[in-house]
Design a protein around this motif. Structure first.
Motif, mmCIF file in Angstrom:
data_model
loop_
_atom_site.group_PDB
_atom_site.id
_atom_site.type_symbol
_atom_site.label_atom_id
_atom_site.label_comp_id
_atom_site.label_asym_id
_atom_site.label_seq_id
_atom_site.Cartn_x
_atom_site.Cartn_y
_atom_site.Cartn_z
ATOM 1 N N VAL A 1 -3.784 9.121 -8.154
ATOM 2 C CA VAL A 1 -2.917 9.995 -7.358
ATOM 3 C C VAL A 1 -1.583 10.194 -8.073
ATOM 4 C CG1 VAL A 1 -1.632 10.183 -5.200
ATOM 5 C CG2 VAL A 1 -4.003 9.388 -5.166
ATOM 6 N N LEU A 2 -1.011 9.097 -8.591
ATOM 7 C CA LEU A 2 0.288 9.191 -9.263
ATOM 8 C C LEU A 2 0.195 10.019 -10.539
ATOM 9 C CD1 LEU A 2 1.515 5.483 -8.904
ATOM 10 C CD2 LEU A 2 2.311 7.461 -7.620
ATOM 11 N N ILE B 1 5.325 4.402 -9.601
ATOM 12 C CA ILE B 1 5.121 4.604 -11.045
ATOM 13 C C ILE B 1 5.593 3.385 -11.849
ATOM 14 C CG2 ILE B 1 5.797 6.042 -13.030
ATOM 15 C CD1 ILE B 1 5.607 8.476 -11.131
ATOM 16 N N GLU C 1 0.836 -1.200 0.000
ATOM 17 C CA GLU C 1 0.000 0.000 0.000
ATOM 18 C C GLU C 1 0.869 1.247 0.000
ATOM 19 O OE1 GLU C 1 -2.526 -0.589 3.368
ATOM 20 O OE2 GLU C 1 -4.098 -1.527 2.168
ATOM 21 N N ASP C 2 1.978 1.187 0.756
ATOM 22 C CA ASP C 2 2.858 2.337 0.826
ATOM 23 C C ASP C 2 3.631 2.523 -0.482
ATOM 24 O OD1 ASP C 2 3.837 4.471 2.529
ATOM 25 O OD2 ASP C 2 5.776 3.500 2.269
ATOM 26 N N ILE D 1 1.880 4.154 -3.544
ATOM 27 C CA ILE D 1 1.470 5.546 -3.463
ATOM 28 C C ILE D 1 2.690 6.469 -3.501
ATOM 29 C CG2 ILE D 1 1.427 5.907 -0.945
ATOM 30 C CD1 ILE D 1 -1.580 6.574 -3.066
ATOM 31 N N GLN D 2 3.888 5.880 -3.577
ATOM 32 C CA GLN D 2 5.120 6.663 -3.725
ATOM 33 C C GLN D 2 5.467 6.748 -5.211
ATOM 34 O OE1 GLN D 2 6.366 7.878 -1.038
ATOM 35 N NE2 GLN D 2 5.572 6.559 0.582
ATOM 36 N N PRO D 3 6.015 7.899 -5.657
ATOM 37 C CA PRO D 3 6.438 7.970 -7.065
ATOM 38 C C PRO D 3 7.391 6.810 -7.392
ATOM 39 C CG PRO D 3 6.619 10.120 -6.022
ATOM 40 C CD PRO D 3 6.238 9.162 -4.934
ATOM 41 N N LEU E 1 -8.949 13.039 -1.832
ATOM 42 C CA LEU E 1 -9.619 11.749 -1.752
ATOM 43 C C LEU E 1 -8.919 10.803 -0.809
ATOM 44 C CD1 LEU E 1 -8.462 9.022 -3.514
ATOM 45 C CD2 LEU E 1 -8.632 10.687 -5.305
ATOM 46 N N GLU E 2 -9.726 9.932 -0.246
ATOM 47 C CA GLU E 2 -9.184 8.916 0.616
ATOM 48 C C GLU E 2 -8.714 7.757 -0.250
ATOM 49 O OE1 GLU E 2 -11.884 7.279 3.391
ATOM 50 O OE2 GLU E 2 -10.288 6.220 4.440
ATOM 51 N N VAL E 3 -7.473 7.334 -0.039
ATOM 52 C CA VAL E 3 -6.953 6.213 -0.817
ATOM 53 C C VAL E 3 -7.391 4.925 -0.130
ATOM 54 C CG1 VAL E 3 -4.878 5.201 -1.785
ATOM 55 C CG2 VAL E 3 -4.974 7.653 -1.361
ATOM 56 N N ASP F 1 -1.934 12.480 -11.164
ATOM 57 C CA ASP F 1 -2.547 13.798 -10.996
ATOM 58 C C ASP F 1 -1.632 14.937 -11.464
ATOM 59 O OD1 ASP F 1 -4.795 15.411 -9.873
ATOM 60 O OD2 ASP F 1 -3.196 16.181 -8.608
#
Lengths: 586, 73
Positions: free
Chosen positions: A325-326, A227, A217-218, A221-223, A430-432, A328
C-alpha cells in the motif's frame, strides 16, 4: 510449487478416507488451521489448467484418516478470478465435509462466502476463528445463535493457540457421515439483507481502548510513520540475513566444511584414486567434492535459509501488504501496482518463486514487467550471498553501491518497459490484513516447504554447474575458452581472463558468475565490475526455464538478451569510467 | 464528492459507485459508511476503515466512488 497433477482428484469422497475442504476468505487464519490439523506430509500443487497453487495434507484423527485441502482463499464463488475458479472446481469434485473458516473480527463480509457454500450438497461446519482478536477489539459473537441462523454447527476457535480445534475435528468427522441437500441460491440483495439481519442478532460491539497492536496497525498504514517503519524493517531484515549469514558461515559452516569434511573426503579419494586429472576433477582446486560442498552449503545456504526465515515471518505477520500500500504511489509511476512489491521482494530470495508469484492477481502486462525486473536487477539470495562473500570484507561501499544500482536500474527499466509493453495494470483494491504474531507450526511448515523446493531446484542445478566447472577448469578447456573471450574480458571489463569461467558458469547459476572471482585476488574496482556484470547478467537456467514455461520462449530469450547486453554494457562502462577517474587521481 | 477528495479521519457514506465484483465482495454498497484511515503520497491508494477492517482503494477507483460526508457529533 511442484506440478504433481491433481493430488486432490486422487482421493474420491465416499470411501473410508475422509476428504475435507478447508475454505474461507483470504487472511482469516486458514493456513494456521490447516497446519494445526494436518500431519507431516504436506505439499503444494498446481491446479491443472490454472495458475493457482493449493496445499494438500494428511489428517489422522482417532481412527479416521483422510486428506485436507487448503483451498485458495476467496471472497465469493462467482468464478471471476483464477482462485475462485479453482475453489469452485474443488467443490464440484466433491468432498465429505467443508470447513469454512470465518474471521470473527469481520463477520459480515465473511458470511457472504458462508452463504454461497450452502448452495453445494456438502455438509458444512463453520470455524469461527480469531476469537481472541475479536475479544481484544470488543466484539462479542453468540456462536450458538449464529449456528441456528446458518443451520450448521459453528465452532469458536483460536487456531493459533489450538483452542477449539479438537471440537472442530470431532464435529467434522461426525458431519462427514451425514448427507446434506443443496440450498437454493439467494439473490445478491436478499443475501446481504439476510446477513445484516444475522449480524445484528448475533454480534455485539463494545468500545475498547486501542491496544498496542491496533495502534501499530494504524501507524504502519500511514505514510508517517509507516514509511520510516518500513525502511527500518527492511534494514533490520537485511541485517539478520547478512549479519546472521556471515556469522553462521564463519563460525559454523566454513570450519566444518574446510577443516572436517573436505580434508576427510580428500584423504579418502587420495587413497582410492591415483593422482591425475580424474583425482583433480574430484578433489582438486575446483574439484567437484571441494567446491560442490563448500559453495552451496557454506557460502549460499546460510543466506538463503535466513532470507526465508525473515521473509516468511513478515509474510505470516500480515505486514507485507502494508508495504504494498505504501509503495503503490511510486510503483504506479512505473506502471505496476504496489502489491507487486511482494513478488519483487520474494525475488531477493529466488527469482523462480517470485516469477510464479506474479500469477496472483495481476494483468499480463504486470506479470511480464515484474518477471523482467526480477530477472534483470533483483539479486537472489544465493547471488547476494556471493556478493557479500566477494565485497563484504573488501569494501562495504562497493556492496551498497551495487544494491543502489540495482534499485536505480529497476526504476529505469520499469519506466522503459511501461512504455513498450501494451496493456494496463490492475488498480489496487485490497483488504489490509490484521497484524499478528505468526503461528509457530504454520511458519515451520512453510519454511520447510520452501527449503525443500530450494534444495531440489537450486542445489541440483548448482551441483551440475560445479561439475561442469570442475571439468572445464581441470581439463584445460577453460584455457581455450579464456583465449577466445580473453581480449574482451581483459580489455573492456578489465578483469583477468580466468573470469571467463564466471561468465560461462553464470548461465547455470547466478551466484556462479560471482564465486569464481573469490579466488582471483581482484582489486576493488575489478570486484565491483564483476559484481555489476553478475547483477545484470542472464538469470540462471531455472529462471530461463520458468520464464519459458510461464510466458513463452520468445519472452525468455528477449529477457536473456537484454540482461546480457546490459551486463556487459554497464560493467564495461563502469570499468572504463573507473579507470579514467583512478588515472586522473594519479 | 469523489472519495479521492475526502479527508483523513472524516466519515463518509457511499452515494454511487462503479459496478465492480471486487468492490461488492469487499462490502462496498450504496449506503456503506466508512472512515478514511490514511491517504498515500503520489496519488497512492486511500485506506478506509469499514467496521473493523482496513481496505486500500486505488486513487483512480476512489475518484469514481461518490460519497457524502457523515457529520458525527
Amino acid at each position: 510449487m511442484n506440478c504433481h497433477g491433481d493430488a486432490a482428484a486422487q482421493v474420491k469422497p465416499g470411501n473410508n478416507k475422509m476428504k475435507i475442504l478447508l475454505m474461507g476468505n483470504p487472511n482469516v487464519g486458514k493456513s494456521v488451521v490447516f497446519s494445526k490439523l494436518t500431519g507431516v506430509h504436506v505439499d503444494s500443487s498446481n491446479y491443472t489448467g490454472t495458475t493457482v497453487d493449493y496445499t494438500i495434507g494428511d489428517i489422522n484423527f482417532g481412527k479416521q484418516q483422510g486428506v485436507m485441502i487448503d483451498v485458495p482463499g476467496t471472497y465469493s464463488l462467482e468464478a471471476t478470478s483464477e482462485a475462485e475458479k479453482v475453489a469452485v472446481a474443488l467443490l464440484e469434485e466433491g468432498a465429505d465435509v467443508v470447513i469454512c473458516v470465518l474471521d470473527a473480527t469481520h463477520l459480515e463480509r465473511n458470511l457472504g462466502l458462508a452463504f454461497e457454500l450452502k448452495e453445494y450438497p456438502i455438509p458444512i461446519i463453520y470455524c469461527l476463528n480469531l476469537m481472541d482478536v475479536a475479544e481484544r477489539q470488543g466484539i462479542k459473537i453468540d456462536a450458538e445463535k449464529l449456528a441456528e441462523e446458518l443451520g450448521s454447527p459453528v465452532i469458536p476457535t483460536v487456531a493459533i493457540k489450538n483452542q477449539g480445534l479438537r471440537e472442530l475435528m470431532q464435529t467434522a468427522v461426525k458431519l462427514s457421515k451425514e448427507r446434506k441437500d443443496s440450498e437454493p441460491k439467494l439473490d445478491e440483495e436478499e443475501k446481504w439483507n439476510r446477513i445484516k439481519e444475522i449480524v445484528s442478532k448475533v454480534q455485539a460491539q463494545v468500545d475498547k481502548e486501542l491496544t498496542f497492536i491496533e495502534k501499530l496497525e494504524d501507524w504502519t498504514i500511514q505514510p508517517w510513520p509507516g514509511i520510516p517503519i518500513a525502511i527500518l524493517v527492511l534494514i533490520a531484515s537485511l541485517g539478520v540475513v547478512v549479519g546472521g549469514g556471515k556469522a553462521l558461515r564463519a563460525v559454523v559452516l566454513l570450519p566444518l566444511v574446510k577443516q572436517v569434511i573436505v580434508p576427510f573426503l580428500t584423504k579418502i579419494i587420495s587413497l582410492v584414486i591415483p593422482a591425475g586429472i580424474f583425482r583433480n576433477v574430484l578433489v582438486g582446486e575446483f574439484g567437484i567434492l571441494v567446491i560442490g560442498i563448500e559453495w552451496p552449503f557454506a557460502l549460499i545456504l546460510p543466506y538463503v535459509f535466513l532470507f526465508y526465515v525473515v521473509f516468511s515471518f513478515l509474510e505470516d505477520s500480515g505486514y507485507l501488504p502494508r508495504i504494498g500500500v505504501l509503495a503503490d504511489g511510486v510503483l504506479r509511476r512505473i506502471g505496476i501496482q504496489g502489491g507487486n512489491i511482494i513478488p519483487m521482494m520474494l525475488g531477493y530470495g529466488c527469482a523462480v518463486p517470485a516469477i510464479l508469484g506474479t500469477r496472483a492477481a495481476n494483468t499480463n502486462k504486470e506479470r511480464i514487467m515484474v518477471a523482467a525486473l526480477v530477472s534483470f536487477a533483483v539479486p537472489c539470495a544465493s547471488q547476494s550471498g556471493a556478493f557479500f562473500a566477494l565485497l563484504g570484507d573488501k569494501s562495504i561501499f562497493a556492496l551498497i553501491f551495487v544494491y543502489l544500482l540495482s534499485i536505480l536500474a529497476m526504476l529505469a527499466v520499469g519506466v522503459i518497459l511501461d512504455r513498450i509493453i501494451p496493456g494496463k495494470s490492475q488498480p489496487m483494491l485490497l483488504e489490509v490484513p490484521n497484524l499478528l504474531l505468526p503461528d509457530k507450526d504454520a511458519y515451520k511448515k512453510k519454511l520447510k516447504l520452501r527449503m525443500k523446493h530450494f534444495m531440489m531446484d537450486a542445489e541440483g542445478a548448482m551441483f551440475i554447474g560445479i561439475i561442469v566447472a570442475a571439468i572445464i577448469a581441470e581439463t584445460g578447456i577453460l584455457n581455450e575458452f579464456s583465449k577466445l573471450l580473453g581480449p574482451f574480458v581483459e580489455g573492456w571489463l578489465g578483469l583477468p581472463k580466468e573470469a571467463s569461467l564466471s561468465l560461462l558458469l553464470g548461465i547455470i547459476r547466478r551466484e556462479l558468475a560471482v564465486l569464481p572471482m573469490l579466488e582471483m585476488n581482484l582489486n576493488t574496482l575489478q570486484l565491483t565490475v564483476g559484481a555489476i556484470v553478475a547483477l545484470f547478467y542472464l538469470p540462471c537456467l531455472s529462471v530461463f526455464g520458468v520464464l519459458t514455461k510461464e510466458f513463452s520462449l520468445k519472452t525468455a530469450l528477449f529477457i536473456a538478451l537484454i540482461t546480457i547486453v546490459s551486463a556487459f554494457l554497464f560493467g564495461g562502462l563502469f570499468n572504463q569510467v573507473g579507470r579514467l577517474i583512478l588515472g586522473l587521481m594519479g | 464528492m469523489p472519495l479521492a477528495h475526502g479527508e483523513k479521519l472524516s466519515t463518509y457514506r457511499i452515494q454511487a459507485l462503479p459496478s465492480s465484483h471486487l468492490l461488492k465482495v469487499l462490502g462496498f454498497r450504496k449506503g456503506t459508511q466508512f472512515t478514511i484511515q490514511s491517504k498515500q503520497p503520489f496519488k497512492g491508494p486511500i485506506v478506509v476503515k469499514v467496521g473493523n477492517r482496513s481496505i486500500a482503494i486505488d486513487y483512480d477507483i476512489a475518484n469514481e466512488i461518490l460519497v457524502e460526508e457523515v457529520v458525527q457529533n
